[in-house]
Design a protein around this motif. Sequence first.
Motif, short mmCIF file in Angstrom:
data_model
loop_
_atom_site.label_atom_id
_atom_site.label_comp_id
_atom_site.label_asym_id
_atom_site.label_seq_id
_atom_site.Cartn_x
_atom_site.Cartn_y
_atom_site.Cartn_z
N ALA A 73 -10.73 -20.98 5.26
CA ALA A 73 -12.56 -20.49 5.81
C ALA A 73 -13.07 -20.82 7.26
N ALA A 74 -13.99 -20.09 7.87
CA ALA A 74 -14.38 -21.42 8.97
C ALA A 74 -15.84 -21.60 9.12
N THR A 75 -16.56 -21.46 8.09
CA THR A 75 -17.28 -22.37 7.48
C THR A 75 -16.89 -24.11 7.03
N LEU A 76 -17.70 -24.52 7.27
CA LEU A 76 -17.25 -25.71 7.45
C LEU A 76 -17.34 -26.57 5.38
N PHE A 77 -18.81 -26.31 4.69
CA PHE A 77 -19.16 -26.53 2.88
C PHE A 77 -18.41 -25.02 2.60
N LEU A 78 -18.12 -25.52 1.49
CA LEU A 78 -17.11 -25.00 0.10
C LEU A 78 -17.57 -25.05 -0.89
N THR A 79 -17.71 -24.20 -1.95
CA THR A 79 -17.73 -23.96 -3.75
C THR A 79 -16.79 -25.49 -4.20
N LEU A 80 -16.83 -25.56 -5.18
CA LEU A 80 -16.16 -27.43 -5.82
C LEU A 80 -14.96 -26.74 -5.97
N TYR A 81 -14.81 -24.95 -6.81
CA TYR A 81 -14.05 -24.32 -7.83
C TYR A 81 -13.43 -23.36 -6.91
N ALA A 82 -12.16 -23.30 -7.42
CA ALA A 82 -11.45 -21.78 -6.63
C ALA A 82 -12.49 -20.56 -7.57
N PRO A 83 -11.96 -19.23 -6.75
CA PRO A 83 -11.83 -19.91 -5.40
C PRO A 83 -12.45 -19.80 -4.88
N PHE A 84 -12.20 -20.71 -3.93
CA PHE A 84 -13.09 -21.61 -3.18
C PHE A 84 -13.82 -20.64 -1.60
N ARG A 85 -15.51 -20.45 -1.57
CA ARG A 85 -15.68 -19.91 -0.85
C ARG A 85 -17.10 -20.80 0.22
N PRO A 86 -17.43 -19.60 1.22
CA PRO A 86 -18.19 -20.36 1.85
C PRO A 86 -19.93 -20.92 0.57
N LEU A 87 -20.18 -21.91 1.17
CA LEU A 87 -21.50 -22.22 0.26
C LEU A 87 -22.76 -21.63 1.05
N THR A 88 -23.87 -20.78 -0.11
CA THR A 88 -24.50 -19.79 0.12
C THR A 88 -25.98 -20.68 0.71
N VAL A 89 -26.50 -20.12 1.06
CA VAL A 89 -28.21 -21.02 1.30
C VAL A 89 -28.18 -21.24 0.27
N ALA A 101 -9.68 -9.54 -11.89
CA ALA A 101 -10.09 -9.82 -11.14
C ALA A 101 -8.66 -10.40 -9.87
N PRO A 102 -8.51 -11.11 -10.19
CA PRO A 102 -7.70 -11.77 -9.17
C PRO A 102 -6.14 -11.44 -9.77
N MET A 103 -5.92 -11.34 -10.43
CA MET A 103 -4.61 -10.95 -10.46
C MET A 103 -4.87 -9.53 -10.23
N LEU A 104 -5.06 -8.47 -10.80
CA LEU A 104 -5.18 -7.21 -10.09
C LEU A 104 -5.33 -7.67 -8.46
N THR A 105 -6.22 -8.66 -8.09
CA THR A 105 -6.22 -8.05 -6.37
C THR A 105 -5.01 -8.34 -6.29
#
Length: 396
Positions: free
Chosen positions: A302-318, A77-81
Motif C-alpha cells: 500500500a502507498a499510504t503511510l498508515f494502515l489498519t492493524l489487522y489483515a487484510p491490511f488496508r489504508p486507514l480511513t478518515v 471472500a479471501p479464498m474465493l478471490t
Amino acid sequence: MDGPLAPFAAGVRQELLGLGYAEDTVCEHMHLLADLSGWLAGRQLATAGLTSAAIEGFLRTRRAEGRRTGLTIAAVAPMLTYLRAVGAAPPAAAPAPPTPLEVLLADYRDYLEGERALAESSVSQYLRCARGFLTWLPDPAGPGLADLSAGQVINYVRTWAARRQSAPTDMVTLPALRSLLRFLHLTGTVTLPLAGAVPASRGRPVRGLPRAANGDDVRTVLARCDRDSASGRREFAILLMLARLAVRGGEIARLRLEDIGWRSGEVTIRGKGGRVDTLPLPADAGEAMADYLLHARPASSAATLFLTLYAPFRPLTVSGVTQLVKAACQRAGVAGFSPHRVRHAVACDLLAAGASMEEIGQLLRHADQRTTALYARLDDARLTELARPCPQGAPL
C-alpha cells in the motif's frame, strides 16, 4: 483435504499469509476451504461449478447445520478471490446493467471529482442529495428530464423544507441541488439553467468560538500512548502529526510514503479541493513516523503511510483516524476530542503566543482569510485595542 479444491490448498494458504493473516486465522480459513471442497465433491461438482449461486448454496447449508462460523460471503471472500485469480473458479456473476439513473449519477461523480475537485466526503453528500432529487421526479433520468422546470425545482424544495421543519440545520442539500442543476445544464441534459431557481437557504448560523481541545488533555493523551506496541506507535505518530502540524484527519489518512522527505525534513500534505502544500516536518513527528515504519507498520504494498492493524491490511480511513483519536482519549481518561479540535487547539496556542492571523492562516492552510479571522475573537487583548470609547452624552 479432499475434493476438487485440494490442489489449490497450498496456494490459498500462501496467499493468506502474504496478506498478513495470523497463523491461527489462516488455519480457520483452510478448514473452511476443506468444507467447501467436500461440499463440492458431495454434489459431484468440479471447480468450474464454484459459481456465485453455488457459494450461496454452500453458505445456506452451513447455516442449516447450525455452524457458527463461515456463514457469510465475507468469510469465503479471501479464498474465493485467490481461486478466481488463478482461474480455478469462474468469475463472479456480472452485475446487472446500470440503470439510466446510475449512469447519470456516475457522470455527476466524475464531474465533482474531476472538475470540482471535491473531497470524497463532499462527493458522497452531494450524490446523496442528487439521488434524492432525481428519484423524486416522475422521470428521474429519462427524456422527460430535459423539460425540467423551475416550478418543479421550487416544489421539491418546498417538500424538502416541510419534512425538515423539526430536523437539525442542513447546510448541504440546497448547495448540492444547485450544483446538480448546473451540471445538468452544462451537459445539455436539462435545457434551462435552473440553479437560480433554488431559493436561498437561511443564513449559516452564527459560529461560536472554536471548540479547541484542551492542551493539557492533548499532552496527556500523547504521554499515555503505549509506544512498545504496534497500535501505540501508530497512535503516537498520528497524534503528534495532529498536534504539531494541525493537519486534518483526512490529510492524515491520505498521507503517502512518498510524501515524507526524510532528507529535506519536509512533508507534503494533500488537502481539501486538491490543494497540495509542503510543510516543515518537526523532528519529533518525523521520529515517531520512522518508529512506526520500522517497528509497527505491516509489510504491505500500500502507498499510504498508515494502515489498519489487522489483515487484510488496508489504508486507514478518515473515520478510522477519528475513532483512533477518540479511543486514545478514553484510554487516557480525558474528555473526548476529534482531530479537528486538535487543529483548533494548535491555532489557539499560536494566537496566545502572539502569532499573527497571517501566520496562523498559513499553518492551517486556509483558502480564505475570513476562516482564520474566527480565531481573532479569542484574543481579548487585541479586541480591546479595537474597541472605541463610549461617547459622552451631549448636554441637554
